[in-house]
Each structure stands twice: as structure tokens, then as C-alpha cells.
Design a protein around this motif. Structure first.
Motif, PDB file in Angstrom:
ATOM      1  N   TYR A   1       0.828  -1.209   0.000  1.00 61.58           N
ATOM      2  CA  TYR A   1       0.000   0.000   0.000  1.00 61.58           C
ATOM      3  C   TYR A   1       0.862   1.259   0.000  1.00 61.58           C
ATOM      4  CZ  TYR A   1       1.126   0.298   4.986  1.00 61.58           C
ATOM      5  OH  TYR A   1       1.792   0.395   6.182  1.00 61.58           O
ATOM      6  N   LEU A   2       0.227   2.331  -0.438  1.00 60.49           N
ATOM      7  CA  LEU A   2       0.758   3.683  -0.330  1.00 60.49           C
ATOM      8  C   LEU A   2      -0.308   4.515   0.386  1.00 60.49           C
ATOM      9  CD1 LEU A   2       2.095   4.192  -3.969  1.00 60.49           C
ATOM     10  CD2 LEU A   2       3.507   4.090  -1.916  1.00 60.49           C
ATOM     11  N   TYR A   3       0.057   5.113   1.502  1.00 58.92           N
ATOM     12  CA  TYR A   3      -0.891   5.973   2.219  1.00 58.92           C
ATOM     13  C   TYR A   3      -0.666   7.410   1.755  1.00 58.92           C
ATOM     14  CZ  TYR A   3      -3.087   8.671   5.927  1.00 58.92           C
ATOM     15  OH  TYR A   3      -3.863   9.579   6.611  1.00 58.92           O
ATOM     16  N   GLY A   4      -1.598   7.911   0.961  1.00 58.27           N
ATOM     17  CA  GLY A   4      -1.472   9.263   0.440  1.00 58.27           C
ATOM     18  C   GLY A   4      -2.569   9.554  -0.568  1.00 58.27           C
ATOM     19  N   ASP A   5      -2.502  10.731  -1.161  1.00 61.58           N
ATOM     20  CA  ASP A   5      -3.497  11.173  -2.137  1.00 61.58           C
ATOM     21  C   ASP A   5      -3.175  10.552  -3.491  1.00 61.58           C
ATOM     22  OD1 ASP A   5      -5.252  12.466  -3.764  1.00 61.58           O
ATOM     23  OD2 ASP A   5      -4.681  14.494  -3.171  1.00 61.58           O
ATOM     24  N   ALA A   6      -4.105   9.745  -4.010  1.00 61.15           N
ATOM     25  CA  ALA A   6      -3.860   9.044  -5.274  1.00 61.15           C
ATOM     26  C   ALA A   6      -3.698   9.993  -6.446  1.00 61.15           C
ATOM     27  CB  ALA A   6      -4.997   8.061  -5.562  1.00 61.15           C
ATOM     28  N   SER A   7      -4.206  11.213  -6.344  1.00 56.54           N
ATOM     29  CA  SER A   7      -4.080  12.163  -7.452  1.00 56.54           C
ATOM     30  C   SER A   7      -2.735  12.892  -7.438  1.00 56.54           C
ATOM     31  CB  SER A   7      -5.213  13.192  -7.391  1.00 56.54           C
ATOM     32  OG  SER A   7      -5.127  13.980  -6.220  1.00 56.54           O
ATOM     33  N   SER A   8      -1.908  12.622  -6.419  1.00 55.98           N
ATOM     34  CA  SER A   8      -0.593  13.257  -6.337  1.00 55.98           C
ATOM     35  C   SER A   8       0.385  12.575  -7.286  1.00 55.98           C
ATOM     36  CB  SER A   8      -0.065  13.179  -4.897  1.00 55.98           C
ATOM     37  OG  SER A   8       1.322  13.423  -4.856  1.00 55.98           O
ATOM     38  N   GLU A   9       1.113  13.356  -8.053  1.00 54.22           N
ATOM     39  CA  GLU A   9       2.105  12.810  -8.978  1.00 54.22           C
ATOM     40  C   GLU A   9       3.189  12.038  -8.222  1.00 54.22           C
ATOM     41  OE1 GLU A   9       3.467  16.211 -11.079  1.00 54.22           O
ATOM     42  OE2 GLU A   9       1.761  16.254 -12.454  1.00 54.22           O
ATOM     43  N   LEU A  10       3.578  12.547  -7.030  1.00 53.54           N
ATOM     44  CA  LEU A  10       4.616  11.884  -6.251  1.00 53.54           C
ATOM     45  C   LEU A  10       4.166  10.516  -5.763  1.00 53.54           C
ATOM     46  CD1 LEU A  10       5.953  14.897  -4.147  1.00 53.54           C
ATOM     47  CD2 LEU A  10       6.990  13.856  -6.152  1.00 53.54           C
ATOM     48  N   VAL A  11       2.879  10.416  -5.375  1.00 52.14           N
ATOM     49  CA  VAL A  11       2.350   9.120  -4.936  1.00 52.14           C
ATOM     50  C   VAL A  11       2.277   8.151  -6.107  1.00 52.14           C
ATOM     51  CG1 VAL A  11       0.313   7.951  -3.998  1.00 52.14           C
ATOM     52  CG2 VAL A  11       1.073  10.115  -2.997  1.00 52.14           C
ATOM     53  N   LEU A  12       1.792   8.631  -7.262  1.00 54.90           N
ATOM     54  CA  LEU A  12       1.664   7.765  -8.436  1.00 54.90           C
ATOM     55  C   LEU A  12       3.026   7.287  -8.928  1.00 54.90           C
ATOM     56  CD1 LEU A  12      -1.179   9.630 -10.393  1.00 54.90           C
ATOM     57  CD2 LEU A  12      -1.351   7.449  -9.172  1.00 54.90           C
ATOM     58  N   GLU A  13       4.034   8.130  -8.792  1.00 63.05           N
ATOM     59  CA  GLU A  13       5.385   7.706  -9.190  1.00 63.05           C
ATOM     60  C   GLU A  13       5.867   6.535  -8.329  1.00 63.05           C
ATOM     61  OE1 GLU A  13       7.730  11.205  -8.903  1.00 63.05           O
ATOM     62  OE2 GLU A  13       6.904  12.121 -10.730  1.00 63.05           O
ATOM     63  N   LYS A  14       5.504   6.551  -7.043  1.00 61.78           N
ATOM     64  CA  LYS A  14       5.901   5.459  -6.143  1.00 61.78           C
ATOM     65  C   LYS A  14       5.152   4.163  -6.452  1.00 61.78           C
ATOM     66  CE  LYS A  14       8.565   7.987  -3.390  1.00 61.78           C
ATOM     67  NZ  LYS A  14      10.012   7.720  -3.228  1.00 61.78           N
ATOM     68  N   ALA A  15       4.055   4.265  -7.228  1.00 65.87           N
ATOM     69  CA  ALA A  15       3.250   3.077  -7.536  1.00 65.87           C
ATOM     70  C   ALA A  15       3.814   2.289  -8.714  1.00 65.87           C
ATOM     71  CB  ALA A  15       1.806   3.489  -7.824  1.00 65.87           C
ATOM     72  N   HIS A  16       4.881   2.788  -9.352  1.00 72.78           N
ATOM     73  CA  HIS A  16       5.532   2.093 -10.471  1.00 72.78           C
ATOM     74  C   HIS A  16       4.524   1.735 -11.574  1.00 72.78           C
ATOM     75  CE1 HIS A  16       9.286   1.609  -8.139  1.00 72.78           C
ATOM     76  NE2 HIS A  16       8.495   1.363  -7.121  1.00 72.78           N
ATOM     77  N   LEU A  17       3.770   2.748 -12.014  1.00 73.37           N
ATOM     78  CA  LEU A  17       2.714   2.514 -13.005  1.00 73.37           C
ATOM     79  C   LEU A  17       3.226   1.965 -14.340  1.00 73.37           C
ATOM     80  CD1 LEU A  17       0.369   5.587 -12.410  1.00 73.37           C
ATOM     81  CD2 LEU A  17       0.100   3.265 -11.597  1.00 73.37           C
ATOM     82  N   PRO A  18       4.394   2.406 -14.860  1.00 73.71           N
ATOM     83  CA  PRO A  18       4.841   1.858 -16.152  1.00 73.71           C
ATOM     84  C   PRO A  18       5.018   0.334 -16.126  1.00 73.71           C
ATOM     85  CG  PRO A  18       6.054   3.868 -15.641  1.00 73.71           C
ATOM     86  CD  PRO A  18       5.267   3.520 -14.419  1.00 73.71           C
ATOM     87  N   GLY A  19       5.307  -0.233 -14.959  1.00 71.83           N
ATOM     88  CA  GLY A  19       5.487  -1.674 -14.871  1.00 71.83           C
ATOM     89  C   GLY A  19       4.244  -2.424 -14.433  1.00 71.83           C
ATOM     90  N   ALA A  20       3.136  -1.702 -14.238  1.00 72.67           N
ATOM     91  CA  ALA A  20       1.913  -2.339 -13.753  1.00 72.67           C
ATOM     92  C   ALA A  20       1.143  -2.996 -14.891  1.00 72.67           C
ATOM     93  CB  ALA A  20       1.032  -1.310 -13.059  1.00 72.67           C
ATOM     94  N   LYS A  21       0.364  -4.044 -14.562  1.00 70.11           N
ATOM     95  CA  LYS A  21      -0.506  -4.691 -15.545  1.00 70.11           C
ATOM     96  C   LYS A  21      -1.726  -3.824 -15.842  1.00 70.11           C
ATOM     97  CE  LYS A  21       0.249  -9.600 -14.391  1.00 70.11           C
ATOM     98  NZ  LYS A  21      -0.446 -10.789 -13.845  1.00 70.11           N
ATOM     99  N   ALA A  22      -2.307  -3.255 -14.798  1.00 67.18           N
ATOM    100  CA  ALA A  22      -3.551  -2.504 -14.948  1.00 67.18           C
ATOM    101  C   ALA A  22      -3.738  -1.631 -13.717  1.00 67.18           C
ATOM    102  CB  ALA A  22      -4.738  -3.451 -15.123  1.00 67.18           C
ATOM    103  N   MET A  23      -4.765  -0.782 -13.786  1.00 70.88           N
ATOM    104  CA  MET A  23      -5.086   0.092 -12.660  1.00 70.88           C
ATOM    105  C   MET A  23      -6.598   0.239 -12.572  1.00 70.88           C
ATOM    106  SD  MET A  23      -3.865   4.041 -11.970  1.00 70.88           S
ATOM    107  CE  MET A  23      -4.169   4.855 -10.395  1.00 70.88           C
ATOM    108  N   ALA A  24      -7.102   0.299 -11.334  1.00 70.38           N
ATOM    109  CA  ALA A  24      -8.523   0.563 -11.094  1.00 70.38           C
ATOM    110  C   ALA A  24      -8.625   1.784 -10.189  1.00 70.38           C
ATOM    111  CB  ALA A  24      -9.194  -0.633 -10.450  1.00 70.38           C
ATOM    112  N   ILE A  25      -9.482   2.725 -10.553  1.00 77.39           N
ATOM    113  CA  ILE A  25      -9.668   3.937  -9.757  1.00 77.39           C
ATOM    114  C   ILE A  25     -11.074   3.905  -9.182  1.00 77.39           C
ATOM    115  CG2 ILE A  25      -9.647   6.456  -9.746  1.00 77.39           C
ATOM    116  CD1 ILE A  25      -7.779   6.355 -12.163  1.00 77.39           C
ATOM    117  N   ALA A  26     -11.159   3.769  -7.849  1.00 73.87           N
ATOM    118  CA  ALA A  26     -12.453   3.698  -7.166  1.00 73.87           C
ATOM    119  C   ALA A  26     -12.480   4.706  -6.028  1.00 73.87           C
ATOM    120  CB  ALA A  26     -12.690   2.286  -6.636  1.00 73.87           C
ATOM    121  N   LEU A  27     -12.167   5.960  -6.358  1.00 75.87           N
ATOM    122  CA  LEU A  27     -12.112   7.025  -5.358  1.00 75.87           C
ATOM    123  C   LEU A  27     -13.482   7.665  -5.174  1.00 75.87           C
ATOM    124  CD1 LEU A  27      -8.814   8.719  -6.605  1.00 75.87           C
ATOM    125  CD2 LEU A  27      -9.060   7.248  -4.595  1.00 75.87           C
TER     126      LEU A  27
END
Length: 666
Positions: free
Chosen positions: A459-485
């Protein structure tokens, strides 16, 4: 004319004016209580039609009692406990600081003032409007967001503190040499009343309510509730605590019994009628000539109140560890003066603490801040979009959005990112894990952390809309993403920034309203799910199966609706409505218009071929060609020279798009 008929006539006049002006405010999307104030002002000081003001104000006291009774019934300890740290700590600190700073400034700056005047005014300033804030949050679908929950928690504490203020503050009107004794007596009286009220509320009131409910008579039940409310209010008035305190405590007593909702439902219509009389009676005391003569002073007071209160609340929320953006959102959301401040101001006027001039300025300032709140709410996303792009402020806002806690393995890859761990997010994570998928959750609710740790979910505890948080999520290497905010704006920002970091990422998004569906697809979502439409489709499929439709045919019908982006079941909208939805959708994303030169390399290409998002991170939302607007153009839309393009993106993305227009791909 007989006195009784005069009162009836003037009540009809007051209620008619309140209804007409309230309706006008409603059509203008403003708080209806402003219409009630203006209605009272119109038939009172302006036209001079009301002469039995004291009788009208006597009826208004019933409105005050019913308002506070309903407030007590609606008080939810469960809602308070959800964010108890910021609610109890931050809420109480906000009240104390506002009283000290606001009252202190008045005491230091205003000549010929008293301590009681300064403290009463500080208390008036400390209260915000639960009704207006809740309405604004509901309209924007932000009640369940982090900032929405913090706002409501602080507002609940303010409402609870109102009862204590009504009990203690009148003691400040005593002479200086006995003020300590008066305060001690007020606190002692309050404590003794509480000692008696608690057992009565636990054993006596529920017994009475059950017997009333068993009669099966709505009239008897309503009468019993009113007798409880007004009877306890009269007791507190008799012992010096005021009818407001008693009515609020009566509501708290009733809130704990099983028939509380039924009681509230029966009382609400009467409350609304008498509350209308109360707010209109305030208007009867407002002198428009005085307000006009002191217009600049009023506007200065409004600016000081809204800016000062926003700074106090922002500082407190930031102190409790929330991001600067969340703190600013909360500060800008509850920086008005609330409707219950009218109650405190009325008590101060009745005790002789506020002169007619003080009362007029207080009521005028309160009314203007209430009027400004909805507009302030709408401007906030645009303010953040601008602030985040400024060198100094933007850096501070981004720095405050670094994840506070994180448990992510180094170099995580082939994972699925789930933004939001509410009811939808939890179910989704459970399904994905059951099929052996690696999941990374992003959420800013601290209450979810123990559950995530226990289940050993990254997990990452933070604001999902933050660029810094999303960078920590390693999105380029992810299979997929679901946004349920739960926050529509945060959902759009998260999607926009996720697509900037990983343009080819497969993203599924939960839409909150049907107006968002096209916007989310345009921003790059692979699939948009609208819960209400999905529920209707599943119900429809079940009914078709029950009616004999083959299973494959029923599923095909459902899939067709989904493939068409629900367009077949979305209600028709006018051009103006679509334009308004688009304007709301790009709020906070940063939009700018560009003209496509005839010699641009983009001319003659489709949007898919142009690959604007992949090359720049920006998104084309609208194409204006001659006199026609193409909102949410699809991938096969051909670009032509002279097209006007509405492009959303941050400053860096806009700059990259400008280079692309000139033929310099980056």
C-alpha cells in the motif's frame, strides 16, 4: 383590526415574502435561508408592513428551539468517531483559536468595547454552516472524500460546542468583579443539569417515547415530542441556561431511542416552518440603509473572516498531518459563518451585549459569507490548478503530498494498482487476490492501514491524485489500474496523471455521475463503470432471464449497452447542459485553447495517429471547427488546419503540446 388578526396577517405576509425570496434564491442555486433573511428585510425595514415584531420574534423562539432539537437528534457519534482525532482535537482547537484570535483582535482594535462583546463575537465567528457545506459537498459528490469527512467532523464538533456556548457565554455579561463567580455558577449549573439529564435520557425518555409510539397515533406522537422539546427548553431557560440549550439536549436524549428517526421525520415540517419565521425575523431587524452606508466595512469584515478563518483551519488540518492540498480544501470549505451564529448573535443582542449596529454588521457579514460559499467551492479546483503550477506554492503543495506511509517492495512490477480502498476497492482487491494477482492499494484513510497490514497487501498511504504518490506506484510496470475514489475531481486528476506516467496502461474507472463518463474515456480510461447503470443492467438481465430470454441473448444486450458507453440509457441533455458538464469536468485539470496551423504535422491525422497523449501527456477535449463543436472527439476524428483545440494538461504538458503543434515532437 384586532390584535390576533394583525398577528395572523403579518405572519402570512412574512411567510409569503420568505417563500417568494426563498424560491428565487433556490432558482439562483443559493442557500434558501438568504431568501428568508431578504424576505424579512423587505416586509420589515424596507416596506414597513410589519408592526407586531415582538410577537413574530416570540414565534421565532419556537423555531430556534426546533432547530436545535433537530440538531441534537441528527447528531451522530458514529460519524464523529470515524475521524475522531481531527474532529475532537482539530475541531476544539479551531473553536478556541477563532475565539481567541477573532475576539482578541476586536478587543485590541475596536474602541469602546467590552470583554463580553469580544468573546461573543469570537464565538459567532467560530461556527460554520453545516447546512450550506453539506449541500455543497453533496452537489459535488464529495461527502465521502477525505476533505469532506474532515469538514463534517469539525462541523459536528462546532454544533456540539454551540450548546456549551449558549450555557456559559451569558455569564460574561456580569460585572467584572463577579464574572468569575458567574462563570463558575454557569459551569456548575450545566454540569448538574447534565448529571440529571443523562439518567433521564437513558431511562425516562425512551420509556415515554415507546409508550407514545405504541399508541399508533401520529398526532399523539408529535405532540409528545413537542412537549419534550419545549418542556426541557423551558426548564433550562428557568435555571438560566436558555431555551436553546434545553432544546439541543432534548434532541440528544431522543437521538438514542429506536424511534428517533420517526420523531425527527414528524418534527421536520414544523421545524422548517418555524425556522423560516426565525430567519425572517432576523431580516426584520436588518436595516438596509445601515448596511449600504457601511458597505465597504462589511466587505472588509467578510474578507477578514473568510481569509482568517481559512488560514486557521488550514494550519490546524496541516498540523494533524494531512497534505497541504487537503488542508487548503478544508480551510476554504468551512471559512464562512454559520446559520447557528444567528442564534448566538440573537442571544448577544437580547442580553444587551451587541448594539443594533454590532448586530447589523454581524448578521450582514454572516449572510454574505453564506452567499459566497457555493461560489468559493466552485473556484477552489481552479485555484489549486493554478497554485500547483506556481514555482513556490506548487513545490510546497507537491512536497506535502509525498506518501506518509508505504509498504511497497522495491522494483514492484506486473501488479495491479487499486486507488481507493472503500467498499468498492475492498471487494475489487478481494477478487483480484483470489485469482493470484499482486495488488498495490493507494488510499488516504488512515483507518484502512491496520487492515492492509494484517492482510499483507502492499500500500501507499497518500493522495492518489498526487504525482509523487503515483510515481511510487511504479505505473509503467503495472498490468492494470482501477480507480475507485469517492471524489470526482480526484478521480479525474488521478486518471489524467496516471496516463501521463504510463500512456498505455489499462485503467478501469468508477464514474460517480453519468456526466463524467465521456470525460473519463477522453482522459484515457479503458473502461468506465457507472454503479447505478450497472445495477440497472444486472436487474434487467435477471428479469430477461426470468421472462424466458436465453442467457446468451440477455448477456449480449447488457454487453451492447456497455460497449455503447451507456449512451442508450443516458438521459438526453441540452447543448447548454453538455457545455456546463464539460466546464465542470475540466475544472482543476488546466485547460487551454490552441489553433491548429495549416502547416502543422498534425493536420490530416486522426487523434489516434497524432498520439497527443503519448507524446505530450496532454488530452484534446474539444475540437471547434467553423461553427461546430466536437466535444469528446473519438480516436478516429481527423484534424484539419484552422481547428481550435481545447487541451487539458499541466504547464509542462501544455508546453510540449505547443512544440508538437510547431512540428517538433518531444
Amino acid at each position: 383590526m384586532e390584535a390576533e388578526l394583525v398577528l395572523v396577517l403579518e405572519m402570512v405576509v412574512v411567510l409569503t415574502a420568505a417563500t417568494v425570496l426563498g424560491y428565487l434564491m433556490n432558482r439562483l442555486r443559493q442557500p434558501v435561508l438568504l431568501g428568508y433573511l431578504l424576505g424579512g428585510m423587505l416586509v420589515g425595514p424596507v416596506l414597513g408592513w410589519i408592526h407586531a415584531e415582538s410577537d413574530v420574534r416570540s414565534l421565532a423562539e419556537v423555531g430556534v428551539a426546533l432547530l436545535l432539537f433537530a440538531l441534537g437528534v441528527e447528531f451522530s457519534i458514529k460519524d464523529l468517531l470515524k475521524v475522531r482525532t481531527i474532529a475532537l482535537g482539530g475541531g476544539l482547537l479551531q473553536i478556541v483559536l477563532t475565539v481567541l484570535i477573532g475576539g482578541g483582535l476586536v478587543y485590541l482594535v475596536v474602541p469602546e468595547k467590552t470583554l463580553s462583546q469580544a468573546v461573543f463575537l469570537g464565538a459567532v465567528l467560530s461556527l460554520s454552516s453545516t447546512a450550506v457545506v453539506l449541500k455543497s459537498l453533496t452537489e459535488r459528490n464529495e461527502v465521502h472524500t477525505a476533505h469532506g469527512q474532515i469538514m463534517l467532523a469539525i462541523l459536528i464538533v462546532q454544533d456540539l460546542a454551540l450548546g456549551l456556548m449558549l450555557a456559559v457565554l451569558p455569564a460574561l455579561t456580569q460585572p467584572p468583579e463577579v464574572i468569575g463567580t458567574a462563570l463558575f455558577r454557569a459551569v456548575l449549573t450545566t454540569v448538574l443539569f447534565g448529571v440529571v439529564a443523562i439518567p433521564v435520557g437513558i431511562w425516562v425518555i425512551p420509556l415515554i417515547m415507546r409508550h407514545l409510539a405504541r399508541t399508533g397515533s401520529p398526532e399523539l406522537f408529535l405532540l409528545g415530542v413537542l412537549v419534550l422539546c419545549l418542556g426541557i427548553a423551558l426548564v433550562t431557560a428557568r435555571i438560566g441556561l436558555g431555551i436553546e440549550m434545553g432544546a439541543f439536549v432534548a434532541g440528544l436524549m431522543v437521538s438514542s431511542v429506536e424511534s428517533a428517526d420517526h420523531a425527527l421525520d414528524r418534527v421536520l415540517p414544523m421545524r422548517d416552518v418555524f425556522a423560516t419565521v426565525f430567519f425572517a425575523s432576523i431580516g426584520l431587524l436588518i436595516d438596509p440603509v445601515f448596511l449600504w452606508a457601511n458597505g465597504w466595512l462589511l466587505l472588509l469584515l467578510v474578507a477578514i473572516v473568510m481569509v482568517g478563518k481559512a488560514l486557521i483551519v488550514t494550519m490546524i488540518v496541516r498540523l494533524f498531518g494531512y497534505s497541504l492540498k487537503t488542508a487548503l480544501t478544508v480551510g476554504n470549505g468551512i471559512n464562512q459563518i454559520g446559520e447557528f451564529s444567528f442564534v448566538l448573535a440573537g442571544v448577544a443582542r437580547g442580553l444587551g451585549v451587541f448594539s443594533q449596529e454590532w448586530y447589523g454588521l454581524t448578521v450582514g457579514t454572516t449572510a454574505i459569507t453564506l452567499l459566497a460559499t457555493p461560489f468559493w467551492f466552485k473556484l477552489t479546483p481552479h485555484f489549486f490548478a493554478l497554485a500547483e503550477q506556481l514555482p513556490g506554492i506548487g513545490g510546497m503543495m507537491r512536497a506535502s503530498q509525498v506518501p506518509r506511509y508505504m509498504e511497497v517492495e522495491e522494483g514492484i512490477a506486473n501488479h495491479i494498482v487499486v486507488a481507493g480502498y472503500g467498499r468498492v476497492g475492498r471487494t475489487l482487491v478481494r477478487i483480484l487476490q483470489s485469482q493470484g494477482h499482486k495488488v498495490l492499494v493507494i488510499d488516504n484513510d488512515e483507518a484502512t492501514l491496520p487492515s492492509l497490514r494484517q492482510k499483507q497487501i502492499s500500500y501507499l498511504y497518500g493522495d492518489a491524485s498526487s504525482e509523487l504518490v503515483l510515481e511510487k506506484a511504479h505505473l509503467p510496470g503495472a498490468k492494470a489500474m482501477a480507480i475507485a475514489l469517492p471524489d470526482p475531481l480526484a478521480t479525474r486528476l488521478t486518471l489524467k496523471r496516471a496516463m501521463s506516467l504510463a500512456p498505455s496502461l489499462d485503467v478501469t474507472v468508477r464514474a460517480h455521475m453519468n456526466q463524467e463518463i465521456d470525460t473519463l474515456y477522453q482522459l484515457g480510461a479503458k473502461e468506465v463503470v457507472q454503479p447505478e447503470f450497472e445495477a440497472s443492467l444486472e436487474m434487467g438481465a435477471h428479469m430477461l432471464l426470468q421472462l424466458g430470454t436465453p442467457a446468451h441473448r440477455a448477456q449480449q444486450i447488457v454487453n451492447d449497452y456497455r460497449a455503447g458507453r451507456y449512451r442508450e440509457i443516458i438521459p438526453e441533455q441540452s447543448e447548454d447542459a453538455v457545455a456546463a458538464d464539460l466546464q465542470a469536468a475540466i475544472g482543476g485539470l488546466g485547460g487551454q485553447w490552441y489553433t491548429l496551423p495549416d502547416d502543422s504535422l498534425l493536420v490530416g491525422r486522426t487523434l489516434a495517429q497524432a498520439n497527443v497523449r503519448g507524446l505530450t501527456g496532454a488530452t484534446v477535449m474539444v475540437i471547434k471547427r467553423l461553427n461546430r463543436l466536437y466535444r469528446y472527439p473519438d480516436a478516429e476524428t481527423m484534424l484539419e488546419g484552422g481547428d481550435r483545440l481545447l487541451v487539458v494538461g499541466n504547464m509542462k504538458e501544455q508546453a510540449a503540446f505547443e512544440q508538437l503543434l510547431k512540428g517538433k515532437e518531444e
